[in-house]
Design a protein around this motif. Structure first.
Motif, PDB file in Angstrom:
ATOM      1  N   ASP A  25      -4.208  -0.221 -13.115  1.00 39.02           N
ATOM      2  CA  ASP A  25      -3.111   0.723 -12.912  1.00 39.02           C
ATOM      3  C   ASP A  25      -1.882   0.040 -12.332  1.00 39.02           C
ATOM      4  OD1 ASP A  25      -4.502   3.233 -13.653  1.00 39.02           O
ATOM      5  OD2 ASP A  25      -5.790   2.695 -11.960  1.00 39.02           O
ATOM      6  N   TYR A  26      -2.105  -0.942 -11.444  1.00 40.71           N
ATOM      7  CA  TYR A  26      -0.985  -1.615 -10.782  1.00 40.71           C
ATOM      8  C   TYR A  26      -1.217  -3.121 -10.747  1.00 40.71           C
ATOM      9  CZ  TYR A  26       0.472   2.986  -9.137  1.00 40.71           C
ATOM     10  OH  TYR A  26       0.884   4.298  -9.084  1.00 40.71           O
TER      11      TYR A  26
ATOM     12  N   SER B 161       0.827  -1.209   0.000  1.00 43.88           N
ATOM     13  CA  SER B 161       0.000   0.000   0.000  1.00 43.88           C
ATOM     14  C   SER B 161       0.861   1.259   0.000  1.00 43.88           C
ATOM     15  CB  SER B 161      -0.920  -0.005   1.232  1.00 43.88           C
ATOM     16  OG  SER B 161      -1.664   1.191   1.309  1.00 43.88           O
ATOM     17  N   ASP B 162       1.934   1.258   0.778  1.00 42.32           N
ATOM     18  CA  ASP B 162       2.827   2.427   0.830  1.00 42.32           C
ATOM     19  C   ASP B 162       3.509   2.669  -0.514  1.00 42.32           C
ATOM     20  OD1 ASP B 162       2.168   2.858   3.448  1.00 42.32           O
ATOM     21  OD2 ASP B 162       3.951   1.904   4.290  1.00 42.32           O
ATOM     22  N   ILE B 163       3.907   1.588  -1.190  1.00 34.27           N
ATOM     23  CA  ILE B 163       4.566   1.719  -2.495  1.00 34.27           C
ATOM     24  C   ILE B 163       3.611   2.353  -3.507  1.00 34.27           C
ATOM     25  CG2 ILE B 163       5.496   0.442  -4.474  1.00 34.27           C
ATOM     26  CD1 ILE B 163       6.615  -1.600  -2.465  1.00 34.27           C
ATOM     27  N   ILE B 164       2.361   1.853  -3.534  1.00 32.44           N
ATOM     28  CA  ILE B 164       1.381   2.382  -4.476  1.00 32.44           C
ATOM     29  C   ILE B 164       1.031   3.831  -4.134  1.00 32.44           C
ATOM     30  CG2 ILE B 164      -0.985   2.159  -5.343  1.00 32.44           C
ATOM     31  CD1 ILE B 164      -0.740  -0.855  -4.969  1.00 32.44           C
TER      32      ILE B 164
ATOM     33  N   LEU C 241      -4.333 -11.049  -0.917  1.00 28.73           N
ATOM     34  CA  LEU C 241      -3.649  -9.761  -0.831  1.00 28.73           C
ATOM     35  C   LEU C 241      -4.563  -8.629  -1.287  1.00 28.73           C
ATOM     36  CD1 LEU C 241      -1.044  -8.136  -0.323  1.00 28.73           C
ATOM     37  CD2 LEU C 241      -0.442  -8.563  -2.722  1.00 28.73           C
ATOM     38  N   LEU C 242      -5.277  -8.832  -2.376  1.00 32.30           N
ATOM     39  CA  LEU C 242      -6.154  -7.787  -2.914  1.00 32.30           C
ATOM     40  C   LEU C 242      -7.272  -7.458  -1.929  1.00 32.30           C
ATOM     41  CD1 LEU C 242      -6.695  -5.979  -5.340  1.00 32.30           C
ATOM     42  CD2 LEU C 242      -8.022  -7.841  -6.364  1.00 32.30           C
ATOM     43  N   PHE C 243      -7.830  -8.490  -1.321  1.00 33.13           N
ATOM     44  CA  PHE C 243      -8.910  -8.297  -0.352  1.00 33.13           C
ATOM     45  C   PHE C 243      -8.422  -7.445   0.823  1.00 33.13           C
ATOM     46  CE2 PHE C 243     -11.303  -9.387   3.412  1.00 33.13           C
ATOM     47  CZ  PHE C 243     -12.621  -9.464   2.976  1.00 33.13           C
ATOM     48  N   THR C 244      -7.262  -7.803   1.385  1.00 33.86           N
ATOM     49  CA  THR C 244      -6.757  -7.100   2.558  1.00 33.86           C
ATOM     50  C   THR C 244      -6.269  -5.705   2.212  1.00 33.86           C
ATOM     51  OG1 THR C 244      -5.943  -9.286   3.223  1.00 33.86           O
ATOM     52  CG2 THR C 244      -5.386  -7.446   4.642  1.00 33.86           C
ATOM     53  N   LEU C 245      -5.721  -5.536   1.015  1.00 37.22           N
ATOM     54  CA  LEU C 245      -5.307  -4.208   0.561  1.00 37.22           C
ATOM     55  C   LEU C 245      -6.485  -3.237   0.565  1.00 37.22           C
ATOM     56  CD1 LEU C 245      -2.887  -4.687  -2.487  1.00 37.22           C
ATOM     57  CD2 LEU C 245      -2.440  -3.322  -0.425  1.00 37.22           C
ATOM     58  N   HIS C 246      -7.613  -3.705   0.037  1.00 42.12           N
ATOM     59  CA  HIS C 246      -8.787  -2.833  -0.037  1.00 42.12           C
ATOM     60  C   HIS C 246      -9.344  -2.537   1.354  1.00 42.12           C
ATOM     61  CE1 HIS C 246     -12.257  -0.893  -1.806  1.00 42.12           C
ATOM     62  NE2 HIS C 246     -13.052  -1.657  -1.077  1.00 42.12           N
ATOM     63  N   VAL C 247      -9.253  -3.516   2.261  1.00 45.61           N
ATOM     64  CA  VAL C 247      -9.705  -3.288   3.639  1.00 45.61           C
ATOM     65  C   VAL C 247      -8.821  -2.243   4.310  1.00 45.61           C
ATOM     66  CG1 VAL C 247      -9.933  -4.336   5.934  1.00 45.61           C
ATOM     67  CG2 VAL C 247     -10.721  -5.579   3.909  1.00 45.61           C
ATOM     68  N   TYR C 248      -7.509  -2.359   4.084  1.00 49.28           N
ATOM     69  CA  TYR C 248      -6.558  -1.440   4.708  1.00 49.28           C
ATOM     70  C   TYR C 248      -6.637  -0.034   4.102  1.00 49.28           C
ATOM     71  CZ  TYR C 248      -2.028   0.582   5.992  1.00 49.28           C
ATOM     72  OH  TYR C 248      -1.029   1.417   6.451  1.00 49.28           O
ATOM     73  N   ASP C 249      -6.759   0.006   2.767  1.00 47.59           N
ATOM     74  CA  ASP C 249      -6.846   1.297   2.080  1.00 47.59           C
ATOM     75  C   ASP C 249      -7.949   1.226   1.017  1.00 47.59           C
ATOM     76  OD1 ASP C 249      -6.576   3.654   0.734  1.00 47.59           O
ATOM     77  OD2 ASP C 249      -4.458   3.413   0.232  1.00 47.59           O
ATOM     78  N   PRO C 250      -9.159   1.640   1.361  1.00 48.13           N
ATOM     79  CA  PRO C 250     -10.289   1.549   0.428  1.00 48.13           C
ATOM     80  C   PRO C 250     -10.110   2.325  -0.871  1.00 48.13           C
ATOM     81  CG  PRO C 250     -11.053   1.941   2.672  1.00 48.13           C
ATOM     82  CD  PRO C 250      -9.565   2.139   2.687  1.00 48.13           C
ATOM     83  N   SER C 251      -9.139   3.215  -0.925  1.00 48.78           N
ATOM     84  CA  SER C 251      -8.916   3.959  -2.171  1.00 48.78           C
ATOM     85  C   SER C 251      -8.307   3.072  -3.248  1.00 48.78           C
ATOM     86  CB  SER C 251      -8.003   5.168  -1.926  1.00 48.78           C
ATOM     87  OG  SER C 251      -6.668   4.769  -1.682  1.00 48.78           O
ATOM     88  N   LEU C 252      -7.753   1.920  -2.854  1.00 51.44           N
ATOM     89  CA  LEU C 252      -7.205   0.966  -3.819  1.00 51.44           C
ATOM     90  C   LEU C 252      -8.336   0.058  -4.278  1.00 51.44           C
ATOM     91  CD1 LEU C 252      -3.874   0.044  -1.965  1.00 51.44           C
ATOM     92  CD2 LEU C 252      -4.290   1.847  -3.651  1.00 51.44           C
TER      93      LEU C 252
ATOM     94  N   VAL D  10       7.868  -0.358  -9.823  1.00 50.31           N
ATOM     95  CA  VAL D  10       7.864   0.888  -9.055  1.00 50.31           C
ATOM     96  C   VAL D  10       8.213   0.678  -7.591  1.00 50.31           C
ATOM     97  CG1 VAL D  10       6.226   2.038 -10.572  1.00 50.31           C
ATOM     98  CG2 VAL D  10       5.375   0.706  -8.621  1.00 50.31           C
ATOM     99  N   GLY D  11       8.427  -0.565  -7.204  1.00 58.19           N
ATOM    100  CA  GLY D  11       8.796  -0.819  -5.820  1.00 58.19           C
ATOM    101  C   GLY D  11       8.872  -2.296  -5.499  1.00 58.19           C
ATOM    102  N   VAL D  12       9.865  -2.653  -4.700  1.00 55.94           N
ATOM    103  CA  VAL D  12      10.050  -4.050  -4.293  1.00 55.94           C
ATOM    104  C   VAL D  12      10.020  -4.125  -2.774  1.00 55.94           C
ATOM    105  CG1 VAL D  12      11.537  -6.075  -4.376  1.00 55.94           C
ATOM    106  CG2 VAL D  12      11.455  -4.507  -6.323  1.00 55.94           C
ATOM    107  N   GLY D  13       9.121  -4.985  -2.240  1.00 55.13           N
ATOM    108  CA  GLY D  13       9.034  -5.186  -0.812  1.00 55.13           C
ATOM    109  C   GLY D  13       9.721  -6.471  -0.404  1.00 55.13           C
ATOM    110  N   ALA D  14       9.526  -6.861   0.830  1.00 51.36           N
ATOM    111  CA  ALA D  14      10.155  -8.083   1.330  1.00 51.36           C
ATOM    112  C   ALA D  14       9.658  -9.315   0.575  1.00 51.36           C
ATOM    113  CB  ALA D  14       9.870  -8.225   2.824  1.00 51.36           C
ATOM    114  N   ASN D  15       8.369  -9.327   0.199  1.00 49.84           N
ATOM    115  CA  ASN D  15       7.807 -10.509  -0.453  1.00 49.84           C
ATOM    116  C   ASN D  15       7.059 -10.213  -1.748  1.00 49.84           C
ATOM    117  OD1 ASN D  15       8.422 -12.602   1.622  1.00 49.84           O
ATOM    118  ND2 ASN D  15       7.154 -11.289   2.903  1.00 49.84           N
ATOM    119  N   TYR D  16       6.793  -8.935  -2.040  1.00 44.51           N
ATOM    120  CA  TYR D  16       6.018  -8.595  -3.234  1.00 44.51           C
ATOM    121  C   TYR D  16       6.685  -7.474  -4.024  1.00 44.51           C
ATOM    122  CZ  TYR D  16       2.075 -11.305  -1.470  1.00 44.51           C
ATOM    123  OH  TYR D  16       1.264 -12.334  -1.027  1.00 44.51           O
ATOM    124  N   THR D  17       6.447  -7.494  -5.349  1.00 39.08           N
ATOM    125  CA  THR D  17       6.895  -6.431  -6.230  1.00 39.08           C
ATOM    126  C   THR D  17       5.677  -5.760  -6.853  1.00 39.08           C
ATOM    127  OG1 THR D  17       8.946  -7.615  -6.756  1.00 39.08           O
ATOM    128  CG2 THR D  17       8.276  -5.866  -8.267  1.00 39.08           C
ATOM    129  N   VAL D  18       5.714  -4.448  -6.942  1.00 39.46           N
ATOM    130  CA  VAL D  18       4.594  -3.682  -7.498  1.00 39.46           C
ATOM    131  C   VAL D  18       4.977  -3.156  -8.875  1.00 39.46           C
ATOM    132  CG1 VAL D  18       3.019  -1.729  -7.173  1.00 39.46           C
ATOM    133  CG2 VAL D  18       3.855  -3.018  -5.180  1.00 39.46           C
TER     134      VAL D  18
END
Length: 262
Positions: free
Chosen positions: A228-229, A142-145, A162-173, A250-258
């Motif tokens: 978009d992503y 979420s921070d990368i996006i 991941l998509l489900f929890t992303l939207h819960v954490y940040d509804p703008s995604l 546009v960004g690489v995390g510990a386990n995921y790349t965006v």
């Protein structure tokens, strides 16, 4: 719909547990104690609560409207906890003799001894990784996006969890892949997808498994869905695939790349 279908669907969801024996006994007890007009209503409600949710017709109709992921929340309409509590309270308050009250107390203690240890078992207790109670991967993605996005509500494609929890954490995604599409492919064999899910199928393959049936189809699907992503696990080593269809890392995390669609 038939009796076997209702039974199979019921057991598949709730399991063959002793709790339902208690529900039946509690219902019978309350029905026996209740006035006649209440007894009839209780019986009708119980039968309807079991038959309505557990048949193919209701599943198909309601699943199309409310999505299959929320369908079995119908079970919340069956007041199991309240039913058992009411039966226990009714039985306890009606007991006049001391030996009867002792039996009620012993039954309550047996329930506590059986339930409490499993409820508080270490395997059932999961401490949150942070103040949000959400995995660090979700926060990281979420921070990368958020740092890269140029519009307020970008559309994101990722594996279901991941998509489900992303939207819960940040509804703008926004969901770039529908929940219905994910659920469809959980139940149906490959190659049976209807036309409306063809593009989403290509993206699901890419973000969930790092593969595609055809890079050109994937590129067309990503653009057709106006994503978009795209987010993919690092372990899948799918960087070459996403770059080939015109995506930029546009960004690489510990386990995921965006990746952002250029």
């Amino acid at each position: 719909m038939n009796a076997q279908n209702v039974s199979d669907t019921f057991l598949q969801y709730v399991g063959n547990e002793y709790i339902w024996i208690l529900v039946i006994l509690a219902t019978g007890f309350l029905a026996a104690k209740a006035p006649k007009h209440i007894r009839k209503k209780l019986l009708v409600v119980l039968i309807a609560a079991v038959i309505i949710p557990f048949n193919d017709f209701a599943r198909k109709v309601i699943g199309q409207v409310a999505e299959f992921t929320t369908y079995y929340r119908f079970l919340w309409m069956i007041p199991v906890v309240f039913l058992l509590s009411a039966a226990l309270a009714e039985a306890t308050t009606k007991v006049k003799k001391m030996w009867g009250r002792v039996i009620c107390v012993l039954l309550a203690l047996c329930c506590a001894v059986y339930i409490v240890p499993s409820f508080y078992a270490r395997s059932n207790v999961v401490l949150p990784a942070n103040a949000y109670g959400i995995s660090e991967d979700v926060i990281e993605v979420s921070d990368i996006i958020s740092a890269d996005k140029s519009e307020e509500n970008p559309s994101v494609g990722a594996a279901y969890g991941l998509l489900f929890t992303l939207h819960v954490y940040d509804p703008s995604l926004l969901w770039g892949i529908s929940r219905n599409a994910f659920q469809y492919f959980d139940r149906q064999p490959v190659g049976s997808e209807p036309e409306k899910y063809v593009d989403q199928y290509e993206v699901i393959l890419a973000v969930s498994y790092g593969v595609t049936t055809d890079p050109t189809k994937l590129q067309e699907a990503v653009r057709g869905l106006e994503l978009d992503y795209l987010v993919v696990k690092n372990d899948l080593q799918a960087g070459g695939l996403f770059e080939a269809i015109g995506c930029q890392n546009v960004g690489v995390g510990a386990n995921y790349t965006v990746y952002r669609l250029v």
